[in-house]
Design a protein around this motif. Structure first.
Motif, PDB file in Angstrom:
ATOM      1  N   PRO A 347       0.834  -1.213   0.000  1.00 42.52           N
ATOM      2  CA  PRO A 347       0.000   0.000   0.000  1.00 42.52           C
ATOM      3  C   PRO A 347       0.865   1.258   0.000  1.00 42.52           C
ATOM      4  O   PRO A 347       0.575   2.238  -0.678  1.00 42.52           O
ATOM      5  CB  PRO A 347      -0.822  -0.128   1.282  1.00 42.52           C
ATOM      6  CG  PRO A 347      -0.814  -1.591   1.599  1.00 42.52           C
ATOM      7  CD  PRO A 347       0.540  -2.072   1.163  1.00 42.52           C
ATOM      8  N   GLN A 348       1.918   1.251   0.814  1.00 41.73           N
ATOM      9  CA  GLN A 348       2.925   2.320   0.874  1.00 41.73           C
ATOM     10  C   GLN A 348       2.283   3.709   0.849  1.00 41.73           C
ATOM     11  O   GLN A 348       2.583   4.540  -0.011  1.00 41.73           O
ATOM     12  CB  GLN A 348       3.941   2.160  -0.257  1.00 41.73           C
ATOM     13  CG  GLN A 348       5.300   2.781   0.062  1.00 41.73           C
ATOM     14  CD  GLN A 348       6.382   2.312  -0.887  1.00 41.73           C
ATOM     15  OE1 GLN A 348       6.377   1.190  -1.364  1.00 41.73           O
ATOM     16  NE2 GLN A 348       7.345   3.174  -1.170  1.00 41.73           N
ATOM     17  N   ILE A 349       1.411   3.930   1.837  1.00 45.55           N
ATOM     18  CA  ILE A 349       0.679   5.190   1.904  1.00 45.55           C
ATOM     19  C   ILE A 349       1.668   6.354   2.025  1.00 45.55           C
ATOM     20  O   ILE A 349       2.533   6.373   2.902  1.00 45.55           O
ATOM     21  CB  ILE A 349      -0.280   5.207   3.105  1.00 45.55           C
ATOM     22  CG1 ILE A 349      -1.232   4.007   3.046  1.00 45.55           C
ATOM     23  CG2 ILE A 349      -1.051   6.521   3.155  1.00 45.55           C
ATOM     24  CD1 ILE A 349      -2.080   3.923   1.829  1.00 45.55           C
ATOM     25  N   GLY A 350       1.545   7.327   1.136  1.00 44.82           N
ATOM     26  CA  GLY A 350       2.433   8.481   1.114  1.00 44.82           C
ATOM     27  C   GLY A 350       3.480   8.414   0.027  1.00 44.82           C
ATOM     28  O   GLY A 350       4.168   9.406  -0.237  1.00 44.82           O
ATOM     29  N   SER A 351       3.597   7.272  -0.647  1.00 45.44           N
ATOM     30  CA  SER A 351       4.640   7.131  -1.663  1.00 45.44           C
ATOM     31  C   SER A 351       4.423   8.070  -2.847  1.00 45.44           C
ATOM     32  O   SER A 351       5.384   8.541  -3.459  1.00 45.44           O
ATOM     33  CB  SER A 351       4.708   5.680  -2.154  1.00 45.44           C
ATOM     34  OG  SER A 351       5.704   5.524  -3.122  1.00 45.44           O
ATOM     35  N   ALA A 573      -1.675  -2.291  -4.054  1.00 39.37           N
ATOM     36  CA  ALA A 573      -3.084  -2.310  -3.687  1.00 39.37           C
ATOM     37  C   ALA A 573      -3.661  -0.912  -3.545  1.00 39.37           C
ATOM     38  O   ALA A 573      -4.877  -0.750  -3.500  1.00 39.37           O
ATOM     39  CB  ALA A 573      -3.271  -3.073  -2.373  1.00 39.37           C
ATOM     40  N   SER A 574      -2.809   0.100  -3.470  1.00 42.29           N
ATOM     41  CA  SER A 574      -3.284   1.471  -3.259  1.00 42.29           C
ATOM     42  C   SER A 574      -3.125   2.348  -4.491  1.00 42.29           C
ATOM     43  O   SER A 574      -3.760   3.395  -4.600  1.00 42.29           O
ATOM     44  CB  SER A 574      -2.514   2.124  -2.098  1.00 42.29           C
ATOM     45  OG  SER A 574      -1.167   2.342  -2.469  1.00 42.29           O
ATOM     46  N   GLY A 575      -2.235   1.945  -5.411  1.00 38.23           N
ATOM     47  CA  GLY A 575      -1.928   2.774  -6.560  1.00 38.23           C
ATOM     48  C   GLY A 575      -0.928   3.871  -6.276  1.00 38.23           C
ATOM     49  O   GLY A 575      -0.731   4.768  -7.094  1.00 38.23           O
ATOM     50  N   SER A 576      -0.253   3.796  -5.132  1.00 33.71           N
ATOM     51  CA  SER A 576       0.680   4.864  -4.761  1.00 33.71           C
ATOM     52  C   SER A 576       1.963   4.841  -5.591  1.00 33.71           C
ATOM     53  O   SER A 576       2.614   5.871  -5.763  1.00 33.71           O
ATOM     54  CB  SER A 576       1.036   4.760  -3.276  1.00 33.71           C
ATOM     55  OG  SER A 576       1.771   3.575  -3.004  1.00 33.71           O
ATOM     56  N   LYS A 577       2.330   3.648  -6.109  1.00 34.28           N
ATOM     57  CA  LYS A 577       3.574   3.541  -6.885  1.00 34.28           C
ATOM     58  C   LYS A 577       3.526   2.270  -7.730  1.00 34.28           C
ATOM     59  O   LYS A 577       3.041   1.232  -7.269  1.00 34.28           O
ATOM     60  CB  LYS A 577       4.792   3.473  -5.955  1.00 34.28           C
ATOM     61  CG  LYS A 577       6.130   3.375  -6.686  1.00 34.28           C
ATOM     62  CD  LYS A 577       7.253   2.921  -5.763  1.00 34.28           C
ATOM     63  CE  LYS A 577       7.586   3.965  -4.716  1.00 34.28           C
ATOM     64  NZ  LYS A 577       8.754   3.541  -3.888  1.00 34.28           N
ATOM     65  N   TYR A 578       4.016   2.373  -8.962  1.00 32.91           N
ATOM     66  CA  TYR A 578       4.156   1.203  -9.836  1.00 32.91           C
ATOM     67  C   TYR A 578       5.566   1.194 -10.430  1.00 32.91           C
ATOM     68  O   TYR A 578       6.148   2.248 -10.677  1.00 32.91           O
ATOM     69  CB  TYR A 578       3.148   1.238 -10.984  1.00 32.91           C
ATOM     70  CG  TYR A 578       1.709   1.257 -10.554  1.00 32.91           C
ATOM     71  CD1 TYR A 578       1.070   0.114 -10.091  1.00 32.91           C
ATOM     72  CD2 TYR A 578       0.967   2.444 -10.626  1.00 32.91           C
ATOM     73  CE1 TYR A 578      -0.259   0.136  -9.700  1.00 32.91           C
ATOM     74  CE2 TYR A 578      -0.361   2.479 -10.240  1.00 32.91           C
ATOM     75  CZ  TYR A 578      -0.970   1.322  -9.774  1.00 32.91           C
ATOM     76  OH  TYR A 578      -2.279   1.354  -9.391  1.00 32.91           O
TER      77      TYR A 578
END
Length: 801
Positions: A347-351, A573-578
């Motif tokens: 998820p890496q919230i904030g990335s 899962a969050s879309g924060s980084k690919y």
């Protein structure tokens, strides 16, 4: 017959006890309450600072002399926050969220061709507190934003350190001038507490050491935003960051939360059926909570729920009288049988730089996944819950979805989680060994395991490459628990078989060189991974090589022989980084890879005979809607006979065309008769054939029959007659006028046993149309003089109609 002898090896691990020392603070009340300011310091406060690569304690045996009152800082520069630097620019641009008021001298020699960063910047200021105010204070809560690491001191006492494990690791003579931190990207924010015992009437000195991660770090930043009073009578503790964690087994849950105050708290739970009129049950089960101060200056609490019943809805709350959390609920399901769980990539919230956007994507994926799989029993993370290991704002966003309070969450320690104790303060895990995959002085670590409905889950801290401790721990867990389960699943963050750029990182190559053989040897079936923000499914891999060279890419089902392992790498899962696919021919392990830059989740369906893994889009991609399938595969195991079993192989001819059809009901063509046991003058073994389904829809209802005959049992050059096998046929599902054949006794007693053709079932002329299922219990009696070994015979079935 052969007798297997097993040796059980046990190991003893010494558990290290952590003892926290606490003290009691007393305050003498003032004759009249004094007004407390909103904050004692702010961004605009004035500081003295040093940015000239000088140790402020040089020549003094006390390395903290510069953090105390009376230190001469008159030669230092003066400025107001926020302080910063970016690539030596006169006007540093660290982004709109990190404005700079005072520019720091970033380089030791700004004129040098190869510029080297000043390793440490030093700051000092003071604030006044009266004795009356101290009497009213439980402490002060500070808020600070920094890049890359800091240590904070008040009146010469260290009150906080963030990402400073490299500082604590060096000798005192180097601590004031060294590189430290993790270079994690944007500046991060943390909170800290100044205990009232550290304060003194009058002027109080606060000092900050700001560390650069490396000599070539691109930026530096410091903003002490506030230093807010925390009154003694601030009221009841507020509850936050509540998460329902997995327990040691299906009957347990571990609940963890944060509290704003260090008060005695508890967890209460009860069956939801005891709720009446919306009121929490009057006689709940009470569990005392434990915990301590967190790295953010709050207090964490944890309590373990035990003794849960199957198929029951529960309600629970945490806190204390007058300060309860909201009432949350969860439900248990059957403690055995098939189950689903959901697996989520970083998820890496904030990335992305936008916490709100990342949090919304994460919440939407959880909602889509749990709505699609409403009976999912676990929410399993691949790690990297947050971008910055000590950012409570990011953790608050990650933990905001209600699903994390309703379905047990399984945490994995990612490289963005490891740099702070916050990970293990938020996620208390079962059966945790912190000496395996050990933590650092300021970082989180440890390996843990749990069992859920016949699956042994092991989760290791792959940030630590202490392979000796990981391997010893896994071997011990499998030795102690492996016989109790149907499947074994391993999880760790750093994918060793991914399709993205991390696949060629030196640390990932190192893990790929060491771990696969051990994983195969331990009989692990599936490995769940993250880290590379793209999807991949491996071929079956044994000992670090493709197990079957003939396995085709993208097969929808795979059958694993001994040591064959399926590795799955999850996308965001969050879309924060690919991360982009590398499309490298060297990545021989890739059966499937995918990157569409849309959010994914993976549903894992577990049964006794297979594990089905389906990865779906939680976000539409072009013409592919939400919940369209990215990839799916079903894993089953190759049936491998044990050395001390006797098996009967059934050969089934092709079904004849027409209206009379029969087939073996099931996919396993081998019948296990178990281990023959000595019984006086013979060995005895029993079993049952795989049922035979017969369907006859012919209108005339002609006679039909199914008969069987067994050949000799053989092993190598040894043999014994098939006559020693007898049976008792039965109709296990009636229909179509089917009748069971006569019982045939073992030739050990009399006759030819099944070495002569014998009827399993039949139907007479004019029988009704329909289907039936035929079965037979097998009875094998073998003379004691038969040579020991593993014997196999062929039972040939013949249909006549």
């Amino acid at each position: 017959m052969t007798i297997r002898k097993s040796t059980r090896v046990t190991a003893t691990i010494a558990a290290a006890a952590l003892v926290a020392a606490g003290g009691m603070l007393t305050a003498v009340p003032a004759s009249a309450a004094e007004e407390l300011p909103e904050t004692f310091l702010s961004t605009s406060s004035s500081w003295r600072y040093s940015d000239n690569n000088t140790d402020p304690a040089a020549g003094d045996p006390d390395r903290l002399v510069w953090t105390k009152a009376g230190y001469d800082d008159s030669a230092w520069k003066t400025g107001t926050g926020a302080f910063g630097a970016k690539n030596g620019a006169a006007v540093p641009d660290l982004g709109a969220n990190f404005p700079v008021t005072t520019v720091l001298n970033q380089y030791i020699d700004p004129t040098a061709a190869s510029k080297v960063d000043v390793p440490t910047f030093h700051f000092r200021t003071a604030f006044d507190v009266t004795s009356g105010q101290i009497a009213e204070l439980a402490g002060l809560t500070g808020s600070i934003t920094y890049d890359d690491a800091v240590q904070i001191f008040v009146n010469g006492t260290k009150v906080a350190g963030f990402v400073d494990d490299r500082v604590t690791a060096v000798d005192d003579s180097q601590k004031n001038l060294t590189y430290a931190g993790n270079g994690g990207g944007d500046p991060v924010s943390s909170t800290f507490v100044v205990p009232s015992a550290v304060l003194q009437p009058g002027s109080n000195t606060i000092s900050v050491a700001l560390y650069q991660d490396r000599a070539t770090s691109s930026d530096a930043y410091l903003d002490l935003k506030s230093l807010v009073p925390l009154p003694v009578d601030a009221g009841a503790a507020s509850i936050s960051d509540l998460v329902l964690g997995v327990g040691s087994d299906e009957s347990q849950r571990i609940v963890t939360w944060y509290s704003s105050a260090d008060t005695t708290q508890q967890l209460q739970f009860a069956p939801a059926s005891e709720m009446a009129g919306g009121a929490f049950p009057a006689s709940p089960t009470v569990v005392a909570a434990t915990g301590g101060v967190t790295t953010s200056g709050e207090y964490n609490r944890t309590a373990t729920i035990t003794g849960l019943a199957e198929n029951t809805a529960y309600v629970y709350r945490v806190g204390a009288e007058g300060a309860w959390s909201a009432v949350n609920s969860f439900r248990t399901q059957s403690f055995s049988g098939d189950f689903d769980f959901l697996f989520f990539g970083d998820p890496q919230i904030g990335s992305s730089g936008n916490v709100a956007s990342d949090s919304a994507g994460w919440a939407d994926t959880l909602q889509v996944a749990t709505s699609t799989y409403p009976d999912a029993e676990l929410l399993f993370s691949a790690g990297d819950q947050v971008e910055s290991a000590n950012s409570e704002a990011q953790y608050e966003a990650f933990l905001s979805p209600s699903e994390l309070r309703e379905i047990p969450f399984v945490a994995t320690n990612g490289n963005h989680d490891v740099g702070s104790k916050a990970y293990e303060q938020h996620f208390v895990t079962p059966n945790t060994d912190r000496t395996a995959g050990p933590a650092s002085g300021s970082g989180s670590g440890g390996d843990y395991w749990f069992i859920h409905k016949g699956v042994l889950f092991m989760d290791i801290n792959s940030n630590s490459r202490d392979y000796t401790s990981h391997i010893a721990w896994m071997q011990q867990v499998v030795a102690e628990q492996g016989a109790n389960v149907q499947w074994k699943v391993l999880a760790f963050h750093h994918s060793i078989y991914s399709p993205g750029p991390h696949a060629t990182d030196s640390d990932v190559i190192d893990r790929r060189n060491v771990l696969p053989t051990v994983i195969s040897d331990l009989g692990i079936d599936v490995v769940l991974q993250g880290h590379d923000h793209s999807y991949a499914r491996s071929y079956l891999i044994k000992n670090g090589e493709k197990a079957d060279p003939a396995e085709e890419a993208g097969a929808d089902s795979v059958v694993a022989g001994p040591g064959g392992v399926l590795y799955v790498t999850s996308n965001s899962a969050s879309g924060s980084k690919y991360y982009s696919l590398q499309n490298s021919s060297a990545f021989w392990w890739l059966s499937v890879q995918n990157q569409e830059q849309v959010r994914n989740y993976t549903a894992v369906e577990v049964s006794d005979n297979s594990i089905a893994i389906k990865t779906l889009r939680s976000q539409a991609s072009g013409s592919m809607p939400v919940n369209s399938v990215v990839d799916e595969v079903t894993l089953s195991r190759e049936v491998v006979p044990d050395e001390d079993t006797q098996e009967l192989q059934v050969i089934v001819p092709e079904s004849a065309p027409g209206e009379f059809v029969w087939s073996v009901d099931g996919t396993n063509g081998l019948v296990d008769l178990g281990t023959a046991e000595e019984n006086g003058d013979h060995y005895a073994a029993t079993g049952s054939i795989n049922p035979i389904r017969v369907t006859d829809t012919r209108s005339a209802g002609p006679v039909w029959s199914i008969s069987a005959q067994v050949g000799d049992f053989t092993t190598g050059t040894e043999t014994f007659s098939g006559k020693y096998l007898g049976w008792t046929p039965s109709v296990t599902e009636a229909g179509g006028g089917a009748l069971a054949g006569d019982a045939v006794v073992s030739g050990f007693e009399s006759g030819d046993g099944l070495s002569a053709p014998s009827t399993l079932g039949h139907a007479e002329s004019g029988h009704a149309r329909g289907s039936a299922k035929l079965g037979a219990d097998l009875d094998l009696k073998i003379p004691v003089d038969v040579t020991d070994g593993t014997y196999r015979a062929t039972l040939t079935l013949t249909a006549l109609s």
